[in-house]
Scaffold this active site. Structure first.
Site, PDB file in Angstrom:
ATOM      1  CD  GLN A 279      56.167  65.480 -57.301  1.00 29.87           C
ATOM      2  OE1 GLN A 279      56.553  64.328 -57.334  1.00 29.87           O
ATOM      3  NE2 GLN A 279      56.047  66.231 -58.380  1.00 29.87           N
ATOM      4  CD  GLU A 366      26.227  54.982 -31.141  1.00 32.79           C
ATOM      5  OE1 GLU A 366      25.497  54.747 -32.123  1.00 32.79           O
ATOM      6  OE2 GLU A 366      26.179  56.029 -30.475  1.00 32.79           O
TER       7      GLU A 366
HETATM    8  C1  LIG Z   1      34.245  55.534 -24.366  1.00 30.86           C
HETATM    9  C2  LIG Z   1      33.142  54.520 -24.513  1.00 30.86           C
HETATM   10  C3  LIG Z   1      31.829  54.951 -24.554  1.00 30.86           C
HETATM   11  C4  LIG Z   1      30.798  54.013 -24.673  1.00 30.86           C
HETATM   12  N1  LIG Z   1      29.482  54.428 -24.627  1.00 30.86           N
HETATM   13  C5  LIG Z   1      28.483  53.502 -24.548  1.00 30.86           C
HETATM   14  C6  LIG Z   1      27.131  53.903 -24.310  1.00 30.86           C
HETATM   15  O1  LIG Z   1      26.812  55.101 -24.210  1.00 30.86           O
HETATM   16  N2  LIG Z   1      26.182  52.935 -24.172  1.00 30.86           N
HETATM   17  C7  LIG Z   1      26.464  51.608 -24.269  1.00 30.86           C
HETATM   18  O2  LIG Z   1      25.567  50.790 -24.120  1.00 30.86           O
HETATM   19  N3  LIG Z   1      27.744  51.193 -24.521  1.00 30.86           N
HETATM   20  C8  LIG Z   1      28.757  52.104 -24.641  1.00 30.86           C
HETATM   21  N4  LIG Z   1      30.061  51.706 -24.849  1.00 30.86           N
HETATM   22  C9  LIG Z   1      30.338  50.281 -25.000  1.00 30.86           C
HETATM   23  C10 LIG Z   1      30.794  49.906 -26.409  1.00 30.86           C
HETATM   24  O3  LIG Z   1      29.715  49.991 -27.317  1.00 30.86           O
HETATM   25  C11 LIG Z   1      31.408  48.496 -26.329  1.00 30.86           C
HETATM   26  O4  LIG Z   1      32.632  48.644 -25.625  1.00 30.86           O
HETATM   27  C12 LIG Z   1      31.619  47.878 -27.680  1.00 30.86           C
HETATM   28  O5  LIG Z   1      30.383  47.566 -28.267  1.00 30.86           O
HETATM   29  C13 LIG Z   1      32.471  46.608 -27.630  1.00 30.86           C
HETATM   30  O6  LIG Z   1      32.099  45.762 -26.597  1.00 30.86           O
HETATM   31  P1  LIG Z   1      33.228  45.213 -25.607  1.00 30.86           P
HETATM   32  O7  LIG Z   1      34.038  46.370 -25.155  1.00 30.86           O
HETATM   33  O8  LIG Z   1      32.570  44.357 -24.580  1.00 30.86           O
HETATM   34  O9  LIG Z   1      34.169  44.310 -26.530  1.00 30.86           O
HETATM   35  P2  LIG Z   1      33.987  42.742 -26.835  1.00 30.86           P
HETATM   36  O10 LIG Z   1      32.595  42.460 -27.242  1.00 30.86           O
HETATM   37  O11 LIG Z   1      34.553  41.980 -25.680  1.00 30.86           O
HETATM   38  O12 LIG Z   1      34.940  42.561 -28.091  1.00 30.86           O
HETATM   39  C14 LIG Z   1      36.355  42.414 -27.972  1.00 30.86           C
HETATM   40  C15 LIG Z   1      36.937  42.299 -29.386  1.00 30.86           C
HETATM   41  O13 LIG Z   1      36.395  41.129 -30.043  1.00 30.86           O
HETATM   42  C16 LIG Z   1      35.771  41.522 -31.264  1.00 30.86           C
HETATM   43  N5  LIG Z   1      34.584  40.674 -31.462  1.00 30.86           N
HETATM   44  C17 LIG Z   1      33.606  40.405 -30.550  1.00 30.86           C
HETATM   45  N6  LIG Z   1      32.698  39.563 -31.080  1.00 30.86           N
HETATM   46  C18 LIG Z   1      33.104  39.314 -32.362  1.00 30.86           C
HETATM   47  C19 LIG Z   1      32.599  38.523 -33.434  1.00 30.86           C
HETATM   48  N7  LIG Z   1      31.437  37.849 -33.317  1.00 30.86           N
HETATM   49  N8  LIG Z   1      33.285  38.487 -34.586  1.00 30.86           N
HETATM   50  C20 LIG Z   1      34.444  39.201 -34.741  1.00 30.86           C
HETATM   51  N9  LIG Z   1      34.982  39.958 -33.762  1.00 30.86           N
HETATM   52  C21 LIG Z   1      34.314  40.021 -32.585  1.00 30.86           C
HETATM   53  C22 LIG Z   1      35.393  42.995 -31.080  1.00 30.86           C
HETATM   54  O14 LIG Z   1      35.253  43.654 -32.317  1.00 30.86           O
HETATM   55  C23 LIG Z   1      36.590  43.489 -30.278  1.00 30.86           C
HETATM   56  O15 LIG Z   1      37.668  43.761 -31.146  1.00 30.86           O
HETATM   57  C24 LIG Z   1      31.102  52.623 -24.768  1.00 30.86           C
HETATM   58  C25 LIG Z   1      32.444  52.215 -24.751  1.00 30.86           C
HETATM   59  C26 LIG Z   1      33.455  53.140 -24.604  1.00 30.86           C
HETATM   60  C27 LIG Z   1      34.885  52.650 -24.528  1.00 30.86           C
END
Ligand SMILES: Cc1cc2nc3c(=O)[nH]c(=O)nc-3n(C[C@H](O)[C@H](O)[C@H](O)COP(=O)(O)OP(=O)(O)OC[C@H]3O[C@@H](n4cnc5c(N)ncnc54)[C@H](O)[C@@H]3O)c2cc1C
Length: 393
Positions: A279, A366
């Site tokens: 279950q 994204e």
């Molecule tokens: C495999 C991969 C593919 C990707 N492909 C693309 C792509 O094709 N094009 C592109 O442009 N980008 C791409 N990215 C980038 C991706 O979109 C970013 O990594 C993501 O948006 C987070 O940004 P960061 O890594 O700088 O994290 P940060 O912005 O530094 O965030 C760090 C942490 O803080 C949190 N955080 C930040 N601000 C806030 C807030 N105001 N309130 C609460 N929590 C917050 C976040 O949620 C996260 O947990 C890719 C990333 C990876 C790893």
């Protein structure tokens, strides 16, 4: 069988993608993960079967753009290989700027080759110092003699090194915040455009994630999308329509893991019976299936709304909800699938450990799922639901 809103014709397309995924992509998935090499053979398969055409209207070389069918295709492929599902999702992500803000001349120049899959696309927003806070970008585009000169760099760009067309966001007015950002199309053979390091990573290993650099990279003014200063708005309108694609990738992973765990639970026996008849395992399977079906309802609703022309706040909210929910479900359900398989779930011979690793990224890119929650709450706070309080107090 799951209830879905698809027409007979749409079901035919889904079944074609499903068969290709099961017969041609599933046998490749473990090898794609192991080799971490971009699967050009999968791109070839998509080209041969007009899969990219699902994303584009007939006028621009497609078979009739449908957001719902794009989601269905990404889901079906991601059930067996999330790297391959992402190829479809990023073709959409990298093309949406042209579809939404491109002039007729730009659409004619780029879309047919994206619709056939001759060219792959990418979306370059993130920089080392600007992920969630995308408006903090530092890449610049300076106007010069009928051209723009781009300088700076982007990080974590999916399809870096394999795409021909990059939708790039850069500051045309560095002091103007959000309204100083503009959007451009940059072709990979433009002098001054360079691909840097490709990142090794936890999952979706066959997908390239890399740096791209612009060193005095000159592009014609005719490659600007929309007006100067409109780039941030274009970037957000693109994400409203592309985030559900990541939801579809997550849902595919969750359903694929559920299907695998279900079959396993019928044959693995402990204490005299198949584990599916214990279950506690049966309850896990029931929860996994229910989460997938509920996520699918939200995701397909979002796809239908996009096809009906939804825009603005309504779309922003439901697309963030679809991305958030489907990808949280992906992480939960793939983790549960590993649990159902016990020790075998942790071993590379079985696909669920790969699915669990692949699921993690869907909660991050994204817009992280924290950012999705902020977006949803922001839209909620703008809504007037005071009528609900009538008569209270
Ligand atoms: C495999 C991969 C593919 C990707 N492909 C693309 C792509 O094709 N094009 C592109 O442009 N980008 C791409 N990215 C980038 C991706 O979109 C970013 O990594 C993501 O948006 C987070 O940004 P960061 O890594 O700088 O994290 P940060 O912005 O530094 O965030 C760090 C942490 O803080 C949190 N955080 C930040 N601000 C806030 C807030 N105001 N309130 C609460 N929590 C917050 C976040 O949620 C996260 O947990 C890719 C990333 C990876 C790893």
């Amino acid at each position: 069988m799951p209830v879905d809103p698809l027409t007979d014709e749409q079901r035919e397309i889904r079944d074609l993608v499903r068969d290709l995924a099961r017969e041609r992509i599933a046998p490749r998935a473990a090898e794609i993960d192991k080799s971490a090499e971009f699967p050009w053979d999968v791109v070839e398969l998509f080209r041969d079967n007009e899969i990219f055409g699902i994303l584009f209207d007939e006028e621009h070389g497609g078979i009739g753009a449908s957001a719902l069918m794009t989601l269905v295709a990404i889901e079906e492929v991601s059930k067996v290989c999330a790297t391959s599902g992402l190829i479809i999702a990023v073709q959409e992500l990298g093309s949406l700027g042209l579809k939404l803000a491109g002039s007729e001349e730009q659409k004619r120049r780029f879309l047919p080759k994206l619709a056939s899959g001759e060219w792959l696309a990418a979306y370059a927003l993130t920089e080392p110092g600007s992920g969630s806070d995308s408006a903090a970008m530092r890449t610049t585009a300076r106007r010069d003699n009928g051209e723009y000169v781009l300088n700076g760099g982007k990080r974590f760009i999916t399809n870096a090194g394999v795409a021909h067309v990059y939708t790039v966001f850069a500051k045309t007015d560095p002091d103007a915040g959000h309204s100083g950002i503009s959007a451009f199309v940059v072709e990979s053979d433009t002098p001054g455009f360079e691909v840097g390091r490709i990142e090794p990573k936890m999952g979706i290993k066959g997908s390239t994630t890399g740096e791209v650099f612009f060193n005095d990279c000159r592009i014609p003014e005719a490659n600007r999308l929309g007006a100067e200063g409109e780039g941030f708005r274009i970037a957000m309108r693109i994400l409203d329509r592309s985030r559900p694609g990541i939801g579809a990738q997550g849902l595919g992973l969750a359903q694929g893991a559920t299907d695998y765990a279900l079959e396993y639970s019928k044959t693995r026996e402990t204490m005299g019976k198949p584990i599916g008849q214990h279950q506690l395992i049966a309850a896990m399977l029931a929860d996994m299936e229910t989460k997938c079906e509920a996520a699918r309802g939200l995701l397909y609703k979002c796809g239908q709304l996009i096809d009906e022309g939804a825009d603005g706040a309504e779309l922003t909210k439901i697309s963030a909800m679809a991305k958030l929910h489907c990808t949280d479900v992906a992480m939960e359900v793939t983790t549960d699938a590993v649990q159902v398989l016990g020790g075998y779930g942790y071993i590379q011979e079985y696909p669920v450990e790969r699915m669990m690793r692949d699921a993690k990224i869907t909660q991050l890119y994204e817009g992280t799922n924290q950012i999705q929650r902020l977006v949803i709450a922001r839209e909620m706070l703008k809504e007037n639901r005071a009528f609900l309080l009538a008569g209270v107090g």
